[in-house]
Design an enzyme around this catalytic site. Structure first.
Site, PDB file in Angstrom:
ATOM      1  N   LYS A 183      -8.858  13.733   4.777  1.00 34.43           N
ATOM      2  CA  LYS A 183      -8.011  12.535   4.782  1.00 34.43           C
ATOM      3  C   LYS A 183      -7.058  12.683   5.953  1.00 34.43           C
ATOM      4  O   LYS A 183      -7.007  13.748   6.581  1.00 34.43           O
ATOM      5  CB  LYS A 183      -7.252  12.376   3.461  1.00 34.43           C
ATOM      6  CG  LYS A 183      -6.586  13.652   2.935  1.00 34.43           C
ATOM      7  CD  LYS A 183      -6.005  13.461   1.537  1.00 34.43           C
ATOM      8  CE  LYS A 183      -7.023  13.614   0.435  1.00 34.43           C
ATOM      9  NZ  LYS A 183      -7.272  12.432  -0.358  1.00 34.43           N
ATOM     10  N   ARG A 184      -6.282  11.616   6.241  1.00 36.10           N
ATOM     11  CA  ARG A 184      -5.276  11.730   7.300  1.00 36.10           C
ATOM     12  C   ARG A 184      -4.429  12.972   7.044  1.00 36.10           C
ATOM     13  O   ARG A 184      -4.100  13.281   5.901  1.00 36.10           O
ATOM     14  CB  ARG A 184      -4.348  10.508   7.264  1.00 36.10           C
ATOM     15  CG  ARG A 184      -4.869   9.280   7.926  1.00 36.10           C
ATOM     16  CD  ARG A 184      -3.829   8.176   7.942  1.00 36.10           C
ATOM     17  NE  ARG A 184      -3.306   7.869   6.611  1.00 36.10           N
ATOM     18  CZ  ARG A 184      -2.007   7.836   6.312  1.00 36.10           C
ATOM     19  NH1 ARG A 184      -1.089   8.107   7.226  1.00 36.10           N
ATOM     20  NH2 ARG A 184      -1.594   7.518   5.098  1.00 36.10           N
ATOM     21  N   THR A 244      -8.713   6.335  -2.003  1.00 37.67           N
ATOM     22  CA  THR A 244     -10.048   5.848  -2.351  1.00 37.67           C
ATOM     23  C   THR A 244     -11.095   6.927  -2.124  1.00 37.67           C
ATOM     24  O   THR A 244     -12.180   6.857  -2.680  1.00 37.67           O
ATOM     25  CB  THR A 244     -10.426   4.600  -1.530  1.00 37.67           C
ATOM     26  OG1 THR A 244     -10.096   4.838  -0.162  1.00 37.67           O
ATOM     27  CG2 THR A 244      -9.695   3.372  -2.019  1.00 37.67           C
ATOM     28  N   HIS A 246       0.799  -1.228   0.000  1.00 39.71           N
ATOM     29  CA  HIS A 246       0.000   0.000   0.000  1.00 39.71           C
ATOM     30  C   HIS A 246       0.828   1.272   0.000  1.00 39.71           C
ATOM     31  O   HIS A 246       0.277   2.357   0.138  1.00 39.71           O
ATOM     32  CB  HIS A 246      -0.919   0.039   1.227  1.00 39.71           C
ATOM     33  CG  HIS A 246      -2.119  -0.843   1.110  1.00 39.71           C
ATOM     34  ND1 HIS A 246      -3.265  -0.459   0.453  1.00 39.71           N
ATOM     35  CD2 HIS A 246      -2.353  -2.097   1.539  1.00 39.71           C
ATOM     36  CE1 HIS A 246      -4.150  -1.432   0.502  1.00 39.71           C
ATOM     37  NE2 HIS A 246      -3.620  -2.452   1.159  1.00 39.71           N
ATOM     38  N   LYS A 285     -14.757   8.111  -4.097  1.00 39.14           N
ATOM     39  CA  LYS A 285     -16.060   8.397  -3.466  1.00 39.14           C
ATOM     40  C   LYS A 285     -16.574   9.761  -3.906  1.00 39.14           C
ATOM     41  O   LYS A 285     -17.763   9.933  -4.203  1.00 39.14           O
ATOM     42  CB  LYS A 285     -15.923   8.347  -1.938  1.00 39.14           C
ATOM     43  CG  LYS A 285     -15.619   6.968  -1.412  1.00 39.14           C
ATOM     44  CD  LYS A 285     -15.051   6.985   0.004  1.00 39.14           C
ATOM     45  CE  LYS A 285     -14.411   5.637   0.316  1.00 39.14           C
ATOM     46  NZ  LYS A 285     -13.465   5.695   1.418  1.00 39.14           N
ATOM     47  N   LYS A 296       0.284  14.413   1.797  1.00 39.36           N
ATOM     48  CA  LYS A 296      -1.078  14.670   1.302  1.00 39.36           C
ATOM     49  C   LYS A 296      -1.314  16.168   1.090  1.00 39.36           C
ATOM     50  O   LYS A 296      -2.301  16.578   0.494  1.00 39.36           O
ATOM     51  CB  LYS A 296      -2.114  14.079   2.259  1.00 39.36           C
ATOM     52  CG  LYS A 296      -2.061  12.539   2.296  1.00 39.36           C
ATOM     53  CD  LYS A 296      -3.079  11.952   3.246  1.00 39.36           C
ATOM     54  CE  LYS A 296      -2.973  10.452   3.397  1.00 39.36           C
ATOM     55  NZ  LYS A 296      -3.568   9.687   2.293  1.00 39.36           N
TER      56      LYS A 296
END
Length: 842
Positions: free
Chosen positions: A573-574, A684, A380, A688, A579
């Protein structure tokens, strides 16, 4: 007696009119209401005379559970009789979310339950809110595992999940003046009505001890401490099918025999219950801090506890299904597939070897053949710090027998290279499993997985290509067919059908079928209507219903009112530097500064925006926590500035979890997936958002690449360096060749003027500055990508002004999302990795 309280909660007057009769498989609303009332009276968890939303929730959940248990039992018996090959999915995390809405939806009984609850004086939506999210995961890894279980059940596949039953989860996030505060999750404070404890499913798990060698040379792990693994099942129903599979969660316990009564009576209370206390620590918290040796040992204990209990259970079931008939261990891989979700369950490899050799008496070659044909590994991440490496010293201490086995696997792998691939001899130091660096000898878990598993997969095309070309390139030259791609997916049930009822009804109406719910490719047929003014109007009204719901939620949790007519721009998100929430907030700061400089007339020509950011920062991750504080500090100033707050609001959404996502994603119009290219394996949440008709501003990273291909590049706001440019740009930065954009400098300078308070953000800003050194040099290329990010945001502003164009893009985004169903992903795993087939309960 009055039948209603002032606050609308029903009291026993209504219950008295409805017979309390058990109807475990009821379909009619009146019978369902009776079954709920039966549970109120005969499965009591509260004092009598109370039937407020909380009591109604637990009784309703237990009524639904009756049917789940029936279906679970039928599925278990059917799998037992037909004895198919079965997949066991091992994951440290599952982010299941709330179960009630999803379960009544999958069982197709939501209308009957809504009507039954009306008879009892309650609303289904209201009592669903009483449920706490199961705190069994953290981010995308755990949510993916839960989507996968939903698809396995829906596709009628023989498959189970295994995980740990964390009492306090990762943490619950509270936002204070000082920033993020972590408190323990309370999802099990009362109890979870969905779990079924299996008191007969208990396995011993050993830690520490030593390896004893018998006179005949047989090796046996003995001594140390032994805890018991107790199984809790969470039934997972498929959509409109009888198949109901298990998420089996393990809890660690010590027995009465481990309680030292003599010590207790002698006043040595802690010592008397020492093993009980140590057992409780194992499943207390997800990802306990590992800065100390005791923290490292606890994490390793968790990983081994999951692997050992699950494999003992899998072997027990394999034997149980063979009951009475003759069988060979060589058949095991034709009945069992074990999938490791990332490196956390890597210890399944040496543990399966140990169980086969030491407990079942197999020789090395036979045990290795069984193990390597049974286990497959999903990678991952390409982030070096996330590729687990465990200290050899800690491993020898906690798992001495497993270290012997890992040493032997490594020795044989090296011998194989030296005998058959002499060209790779120079690569052995970084390919082998044990890194014997005298300063810090470690076990490389990813290498152990790649050497031992029959298949290794990445989770998006770009990610799998990077794995094959870079991270695992040398292994590819040995085993070219071992590596696959399986692009992640999401379940359309939870992520569209149930969380966005208006939009899904619109889709069903225009497609003249609801088959898209289990065949998401059918969404492509929306393309032919994307220019229809009628569809666009219905689409806009469905999106507006979601935005209004979200605005209500934001008001409820933050006290801030937001305008549903503004562009809802969301990044959830985290919180992690790769990110790049920092890029988002710096862009927001620049936008705020420009708005301040405009005349009132100029402001009227801008596109009003509500920017929402949410996510948890790991408790010990200083920079991530500083980003959370910065977003909150910016919001505190912007939202109270009367000159601009009509045109810009900045909201930090606290305690992001699945239920919050189910509110945010349907209400979103623009979503930011802006990680440094090459760093996000897949993502992911991007799927969505796209499925819900939300447009993406993003880099060519992870699954963004494939989403853009599917929905059309003209419907995606692209910016930033590409994955192959990133290493060159980092080298140029080190050589001092980077020239920052003036807008980027202006945004940083504005923070330093104290515009957002007196907190010292220099350590965070300095990570973007300098050319090299620890925590310097802008490793994640925020400065490099800033100008193209701002240009892309300007394109967003322009596109949003053209309502019809925006709505068409939104429809095309949903229409192009068919590929990203977890049903497609799981069907591919089943066929191409696990070799399992449908096993439908008749």
């Amino acid at each position: 007696m009055a039948t209603k309280k002032a606050n609308g909660s029903a009291v026993p007057g209504i219950l008295a009119k409805i017979p309390a009769i058990a109807h475990p498989l009821a379909e009619e609303p009146a019978d369902i209401a009776s079954n709920i009332n039966y549970h109120v009276q005969y499965s009591p968890h509260f004092s009598p005379f109370k039937f407020e939303p909380e009591q109604a929730y637990y009784a309703t959940a237990e009524s639904v559970r009756d049917r789940l248990i029936q279906q679970w039992n039928e599925t278990y018996v059917h799998f037992h009789k037909t004895d198919p090959k079965q997949t066991y999915y091992l994951s440290m995390e599952y982010l299941y979310g709330r179960a009630l809405t999803n379960t009544v939806g999958n069982l197709n009984i939501q209308d009957a339950y809504a009507e039954a609850l009306n008879k009892l004086g309650h609303r289904l939506e209201e009592i669903s809110e009483q449920e706490k999210d199961a705190a069994l995961g953290n981010g995308g890894l755990g949510r993916l595992a839960s989507c996968f279980l939903d698809s396995m059940a829906t596709l009628n596949l023989p498959a189970w999940g295994y995980g740990l039953r964390y009492r306090y989860g990762l943490f619950k996030q509270r936002i204070m003046k000082e920033g993020q505060e972590e408190i323990a999750e309370d999802w099990l404070e009362k109890f979870s009505p969905w779990e079924v404890v299996r008191h007969d499913v208990v396995f011993p798990v050993r830690f520490f001890g030593h390896v004893a060698v018998s006179p005949s040379g047989l090796r046996k792990w003995t001594g140390g401490e032994v805890v018991q693994a107790l199984a809790y099942d969470m039934p997972i129903p498929g959509y409109k099918t009888k198949n109901t599979i298990s998420l089996r969660l393990w809890e660690a316990k010590a027995g009465a025999g481990d309680f030292n009564l003599f010590q207790f009576n002698d006043g040595q209370y802690e010592a008397a219950a020492q093993l009980h206390s140590q057992a409780q620590q194992i499943c207390a918290v997800l990802y306990p801090g590992d800065a100390t040796e005791s923290g490292k040992i606890l994490r390793l204990k968790q990983q081994f506890f999951l692997c050992s209990a699950s494999l003992q259970d899998i072997i027990f079931r394999f034997k149980e299904r063979k009951d009475g008939s003759s069988w060979q261990w060589s058949e095991f891989p034709s009945k069992v597939a074990v999938q490791l979700n990332d490196t956390h369950p890597t210890l399944a490899i040496p543990e399966l070897m140990r169980l086969l050799m030491d407990d079942e008496g197999l020789g090395w070659d036979e045990a290795w053949d069984v193990t390597s044909r049974t286990i497959a590994y999903t990678n991952h991440t390409v982030l070096p710090e996330a590729l687990e490496k465990w200290s050899q010293v800690v491993m020898w201490k906690l798992l001495p027998r497993h270290m012997e086995i890992v040493e032997e696997i490594d020795k044989r792998f090296i011998a194989m290279i030296r005998s058959s691939r002499t060209d790779l001899e120079g690569k052995i130091p970084h390919m082998c499993i044990l890194d014997d660096n005298p300063q810090k000898p470690v076990v490389r878990m990813a290498n152990l997985c790649v050497v031992s598993a029959h298949t290794v997969n990445g989770v998006a095309q770009l990610h799998s290509d990077i794995l094959k070309a870079e991270l695992f390139a040398d292994y590819v030259s040995i085993w070219p067919t071992k590596f696959q791609n399986k692009t992640n997916g999401i379940t359309p049930r939870r992520w569209l059908r149930f969380c966005s009822p208006e939009l899904s009804n619109t889709i069903t109406k225009w497609l003249k079928t609801d088959e898209w719910i289990t065949n998401l490719d059918k969404l492509a047929n929306l393309r032919e209507f994307s220019d229809s003014e009628e569809l666009q109007t219905e689409w806009a009204s469905a999106k507006m219903a979601n935005k209004q719901r979200l605005a209500q939620y934001i008001l409820q949790v933050t006290g801030e009112s937001v305008d549903p007519n503004s562009l809802f721009d969301i990044q959830v998100k985290r919180i992690h530097e790769y990110k790049r929430q920092l890029l988002n907030i710096l862009g927001t700061i620049y936008r705020y500064k420009k708005l301040k400089e405009m005349s009132p007339e100029e402001r009227k020509n801008t596109t009003p925006r509500t920017i929402m950011i949410g996510g948890k920062a790991f408790a010990t991750y200083t920079n991530a926590k500083m980003i959370v504080k910065l977003v909150n500090d910016v919001g505190a100033i912007v939202n109270t500035d009367p000159e601009v707050n009509e045109y810009l609001k900045v909201i930090f959404v606290p305690n992001y979890n699945v239920s919050v996502a189910e509110m945010l994603i349907p209400g979103s119009e623009l979503s930011q997936h802006i990680s440094t290219a090459g760093m996000e394996a897949s993502g992911t949440s991007n799927m969505k958002f796209a499925l819900n008709g939300c447009l993406i501003i993003g880099t060519l990273d992870g699954a963004n690449v494939e989403i853009r291909e599917e929905i059309g590049e003209e419907n995606f706001f692209l910016f930033g360096a590409t994955a192959d440019e990133v290493p060159k740009l980092r080298k140029q930065r080190e050589a001092g060749q980077f020239k920052p954009d003036p807008r980027f400098e202006e945004a940083k300078k504005f923070i330093r003027t104290g515009a957002f308070g007196s907190y010292d953000y220099n350590p965070l800003l300095e990570s973007l500055e300098g050319n090299s050194g620890y925590g310097r040099g802008d490793y994640f290329l925020v400065g490099h990508d800033f100008p193209s990010y701002m240009d892309a945001q300007a394109r967003v502003d322009e596109a949003y002004k053209d309502r019809r164009k925006w709505l068409k893009m939104s429809i095309l985004s949903t229409a192009g999302s068919g590929k990203f169903s977890s049903d497609r992903t799981i069907a591919q795993y089943a066929k191409e990795i696990w070799n399992i087939e449908e096993c439908k309960v008749p």
